[in-house]
Scaffold this active site. Structure first.
Site, PDB file in Angstrom:
ATOM      1  CB  CYS A 170      50.417 -92.873  82.974  1.00 39.04           C
ATOM      2  SG  CYS A 170      52.070 -93.546  83.177  1.00 39.04           S
ATOM      3  CB  CYS A 205      54.612-100.985  76.907  1.00 42.64           C
ATOM      4  SG  CYS A 205      54.416-101.463  75.188  1.00 42.64           S
TER       5      CYS A 205
END
Lengths: 403, 125
Positions: free
Chosen positions: B106, B37
């Site tokens: 994130c 990812c």
């Protein structure tokens, strides 16, 4: 040396100043419409357009009558693929292309599929090249068109055009090539390579943006259905007033490219190799993506294991490059071109494309080598994957939680 | 994409990069994300006898926003008790760094990393 350094010449190139000088008068004092056949403004524009047509034709070994001016390679690809498919659908509805083509080809094919055409998206080998046997095997009695790019925009690999052309001619299938990255960089001869249609983009070889061309063979004649209608310009294939200044620029860029191809390629290749070897000497755990031999002189695509591409680009912010990392795109998917080579997703995330060009210098290359080596070392110190690799842990064997 | 100044600051001067011995009984390790990812965060905490996080370290494979998010949380959790650290929300991280929508994941990873590190520490006690 001026910063930032431009190392993204597969995205676009600057207009060569010599080309710009030739273009400028055609914006202002020589503004006539080349279709105005009743006065001298039109005549001089028409003469200029004729010259540009010849210059573009000369670069690919074509006849000037076989050049259709367009807005760029995306439009040329659309006209070629849709035009052939629609004109010849009585004969067959099957098209063959590659999974690693530019989106302008892939999306056009997808669109045709929704209208009932059959498209085969052939895989490529791990070096990015088409497997000729697979290509031959994919042909059916319904196949009317094979569209295979000349050189890839991400990894620079050059497909065997002459072999594909010979196969197409033998099987009586039209051969279209998206040559946006190849024209002006590689010697192309549409007759020797048996190419029927070829897409050209001006801004990839130091010409202006917003202009391109489509080569359409006349002998034997290739017939197309137009996708845009109007005043019947460009033999009815592409209506719309011809943009004289852009065409003059395209022609001048083509002539320059023809004259300087050998010397440019020699110099750019030497710089590319200096960069490749300079980086490879100082860093380990690198993968070169795409074939090294069958490759554009100015292209380098490297995966820097354990370092994510976007963070690497941030670290080398004085150097303009692009990455196959998902984080640089809106889709959050890493590069489909790299994936098509069998590069795993993790390595695709760590890839950087360096595109050298006519105006790249040795000083710039040395700066890029120094900058990238330092950045990769720093980021690896910060990378948990690098740490694990140093400890001998195989990260492929870990079960990661996808998110 | 242009970056926010705070992201740039953490990216250019990351705080608390490094590793503790993950075998230490007073160290908790969280590792979240996946290489496929494009982001993996490792966050480690060192907990004192008083139950307070007295040190934290990170290593991150990921984009600038992922690095900045992990750097930021190492600063935030130092001096906090485990319960206080568990209260840190990804939305606070995203807000502090002014992350755009495509980078919110994130901050989610950074929150998950804290939780995993604390849970790893608790398992060892």
């Amino acid at each position: 040396m001026k910063l930032p350094i431009y190392m993204d010449n597969q995205a676009t190139t600057p207009v060569d100043p010599r080309v710009l000088d030739i273009m400028l008068p055609w914006f202002t004092e020589k503004f006539g419409n080349p279709a105005s056949s009743s006065h001298s403004f039109g005549w001089e524009a028409d003469t200029a357009v004729k010259k540009a047509r010849q210059q573009v034709a000369d670069l690919i070994g074509a006849d000037a009558k076989e050049i259709v001016f367009t807005s760029g390679a995306t439009e040329s690809n659309n006209i070629a693929i849709q035009g052939i498919a629609r004109f010849h659908q009585e004969r067959g509805n099957h098209i063959i292309t590659l999974v690693s083509e530019h989106k302008a080809v892939l999306d056009t094919c997808r669109h045709l599929e929704s209208e009932g055409f059959d498209v085969t998206y052939l895989p490529v080998q791990s070096n990015g090249l088409v497997d000729m046997q697979q290509l031959a095997d994919a042909i059916t009695d319904k196949t009317v068109l094979i569209s295979i790019m000349a050189a890839n925009n991400e990894i620079g690999v050059i497909q065997p055009l002459a072999e594909i052309g010979a196969l197409c001619r033998e099987r009586k299938i039209y051969f279209h090539t998206d040559a946006a990255q190849a024209v002006g960089k590689l010697p192309i001869d549409v007759n020797a390579m048996k190419i029927d249609l070829l897409s050209i983009s001006g801004h990839k070889f130091y010409g202006p943006k917003g202009v391109g061309a489509l080569y359409v063979r006349r002998r034997p004649r290739v017939r197309l259905k137009a996708i845009m209608f109007g005043g019947g310009h460009e033999r009815g294939i592409r209506s719309g007033t011809l943009p004289t200044p852009l065409l003059v620029g395209l022609g001048a860029a083509a002539e320059l490219a023809g004259q300087e191809m050998d010397s440019d390629n020699k110099r750019i290749f030497a710089l590319r190799e200096r960069m490749r070897l300079g980086i490879m000497e100082q860093l380990t755990h690198l993968e070169l993506n795409g074939d090294l031999e069958q490759r554009l002189a100015g292209n380098l695509n490297i995966s820097f294991s354990y370092v994510e591409g976007e963070s690497l680009m941030m670290a080398i912010k004085d150097v303009a490059v692009s990455s196959g990392s998902a984080c640089t795109s809106a889709s959050l998917e890493p590069s489909y071109v790299l994936r098509s080579l069998g590069v795993n997703e993790e390595m695709a995330h760590t890839s950087i494309r360096f595109g050298l060009g006519r105006f790249s210098t040795e000083e710039e290359v040395d700066f890029v080598i120094k900058t990238i080596v330092k950045a990769v070392n720093n980021l690896r110190e910060m990378s948990p994957l690098w740490e694990m690799a140093q400890e001998g842990i195989n990260i492929d064997e870990i079960e990661w939680e996808a998110h | 994409m242009a970056y926010n100044d705070k992201v740039l600051d953490h990216y250019e001067n990351p705080r608390n990069v490094g590793s503790f011995d993950k075998g230490d009984s007073n160290v908790g390790t969280g590792m979240v994300g996946a290489p496929a990812c494009g982001d993996v965060m490792k966050l480690q905490i060192k907990v004192g006898d008083d139950g307070v996080i007295n040190d934290a370290k990170f290593k991150t494979f990921g984009c600038g926003s992922a690095i900045a998010s992990s750097s930021l949380v190492t600063e935030w959790i130092k001096g906090k008790s485990l319960d206080e650290a568990l209260e840190i929300k990804n939305s606070e991280i995203a807000e502090e760094l002014a992350l755009p929508p495509v980078k919110i994941h994130c901050s989610v990873l950074a929150e998950d990393a804290i939780k995993q590190a604390i849970s790893d520490y608790k398992k060892k006690q």
